[in-house]
Design an enzyme around this catalytic site. Structure first.
Site, mmCIF file in Angstrom:
data_model
loop_
_atom_site.group_PDB
_atom_site.id
_atom_site.type_symbol
_atom_site.label_atom_id
_atom_site.label_comp_id
_atom_site.label_asym_id
_atom_site.label_seq_id
_atom_site.Cartn_x
_atom_site.Cartn_y
_atom_site.Cartn_z
ATOM 1 N N ASP A 17 -6.379 -1.136 19.039
ATOM 2 C CA ASP A 17 -7.058 -1.616 17.827
ATOM 3 C C ASP A 17 -6.575 -3.032 17.550
ATOM 4 O O ASP A 17 -5.403 -3.256 17.260
ATOM 5 C CB ASP A 17 -6.719 -0.682 16.660
ATOM 6 N N ASP A 112 -13.528 -4.365 18.054
ATOM 7 C CA ASP A 112 -12.071 -4.493 18.041
ATOM 8 C C ASP A 112 -11.344 -3.202 18.404
ATOM 9 O O ASP A 112 -10.152 -3.064 18.153
ATOM 10 C CB ASP A 112 -11.589 -4.982 16.669
ATOM 11 N N GLU A 113 -12.053 -2.244 19.029
ATOM 12 C CA GLU A 113 -11.425 -0.979 19.391
ATOM 13 C C GLU A 113 -11.891 -0.520 20.769
ATOM 14 O O GLU A 113 -13.081 -0.603 21.083
ATOM 15 C CB GLU A 113 -11.760 0.122 18.379
#
Length: 430
Positions: A17, A112-113
């Protein structure tokens, strides 16, 4: 349900993350922003909200969704910067290239993951700790000095994601099957992905007020609380079983935009809506789909009260993918909206193409009475749309365009990063 239990799977998944991603990229691109409280915004006005905040801003309570006028009271030195979605996608791709040097990427969950099913030789605490350190160093040395991430490791991707939230920023947490229950019991129910305020209330009504309480019910009980098999899957995920993800099919192509103040007049808003629709149709063609429904909606501002009302309509049409069929339908809905509302100012416009199918799935109408003229026009519309795509791909976005191209503060219309969808770079040049 027959899933792999945690004592057999071990430390099977790594979840990454990226911390305060949009704001971090702005700090990477602009050294003068480093160490300062930053809010990324869709437009430069105090009436909008933050779509991202740096950790320096979060220390003052500024977070995603905070109204900027409130954020500036909370943090007088807050620096607001307009979102640059194209840059976030560029860095996203650089990050993927770096991560894949160290471990396979099984799923990209959002901008973003991401998650990785660890190779068998990395499924122990010592090896995966060294792996996490290499990933962090690689991002710092090869992508950007400001880019930090939290990494979680667990028997399944669900718990690995939970682990990333246990230590931020720049954290690393392992949830080992033998000891993870104690760590999980220290969390609130709403710390678990998928349990929002409404679900938390439903759990409370069922007498479940803690993670430990949820852990100790049966899978069938969880199914009853959720009202579907999703509850049973959630129970198994929480216990560390390796539950395969359920795949979803593409169901819609759409764009929406909060209008810049200068684009809220009906004539300007209409051009934005048309541009959004062309972008959606371009994506539709690029991915080989046709659509038989078009939805248009707008938020209209009452000039006297400043209150907003929503107007929406749906158009049905034969499966199509050309710009012109959709634009004609949009024009009809727009005219109807103006006749009904006499709108003077709008805050948002949205378009969606759905009821999708592939070329081979289109069934001709048994009673199709389209004239030769209509068929000829349809073929011409398809060919012209394809030519527009080819020219714009070769020479840049809007080298060939229909109507006036609206100028926005962001520099482009329509393409932005959604929670679970990362746009292709090609979309920024369409």
């Amino acid at each position: 349900m027959n899933f792999t239990p945690p004592e057999q799977s071990g430390l099977q998944w790594l979840f990454l993350d990226l911390n305060s991603y949009f704001a971090t990229i702005e700090q990477e691109l602009n050294p003068h922003l480093r160490g300062r409280p930053v809010a990324v915004v869709p437009m430069m006005t105090d009436h909008t909200c933050a779509i991202a905040a740096s950790y320096e801003a979060k220390l003052y309570g500024v977070k995603t969704g905070t109204i900027i006028r409130d954020a500036k009271r909370m943090c007088p030195k807050l620096v607001c910067v307009p979102a640059r979605h194209d840059q976030y996608v560029i860095y996203h791709n650089k990050i993927l290239d770096e991560v894949i040097r160290h471990t396979p990427i099984n799923k990209i969950w959002s901008i973003d993951e991401l998650s990785s099913r660890l190779p068998p030789n990395k499924r122990n605490a010592e090896s995966v700790t060294a792996l996490a350190q290499r990933i962090k160093a690689g991002l710092r040395d090869n992508v950007g000095t400001q880019i930090k991430c939290s990494i979680g490791v667990a028997p399944n991707s669900f718990l690995a994601k939970v682990a990333t939230d246990m230590k931020k920023p720049d954290g690393f947490v392992i949830l080992d099957p033998a000891t993870m229950a104690e760590k999980l019991f220290a969390l609130k129910l709403t710390d678990l992905p998928g349990i929002n305020v409404a679900m938390n209330e439903r759990l409370k009504k069922s007498g479940i007020t803690s993670v430990e309480g949820l852990w100790n019910i049966s899978p069938k009980h969880a199914r009853r609380v959720w009202g579907s098999v999703a509850g049973e899957r959630f129970w198994y995920n929480l216990r560390g079983y390796d539950v395969p993800d359920t795949e979803t099919d593409r169901s819609i192509f759409g764009h929406s935009r909060i209008l810049d103040p200068a684009l809220r007049r009906p004539d300007a808003a209409r051009e934005v809506a048309r541009r959004l629709l062309i972008k959606a149709a371009t994506r539709l063609r690029r991915e080989g789909f046709f659509a038989a429904r078009l939805n248009f909606s707008t938020r209209i501002i009452d000039p006297a009260t400043r209150m907003e009302t929503r107007w929406a309509a749906e158009a049905r049409l034969p499966p199509a993918q050309d710009n012109f069929s959709f634009l004609r339908a949009l024009d009809e809905m727009w005219d109807a909206m103006m006749d009904e509302t006499r709108a003077m100012q709008m805050r948002k416009v949205s378009v969606s193409l759905y009821k999708l199918c592939r070329d081979g799935e289109i069934t001709d109408d048994l009673f199709d009475t389209a004239s030769a003229t209509v068929r000829k026009q349809t073929a011409k519309d398809d060919a012209l749309s394809a030519v527009m795509d080819k020219i714009n791909t070769k020479y840049g976005a809007e080298s060939l365009r229909l109507g006036v191209s609206p100028k926005t503060q962001a520099g482009f219309v329509g393409t932005k990063i959604a929670f679970s969808r990362v746009p292709d770079l090609a979309e920024f040049s369409e």
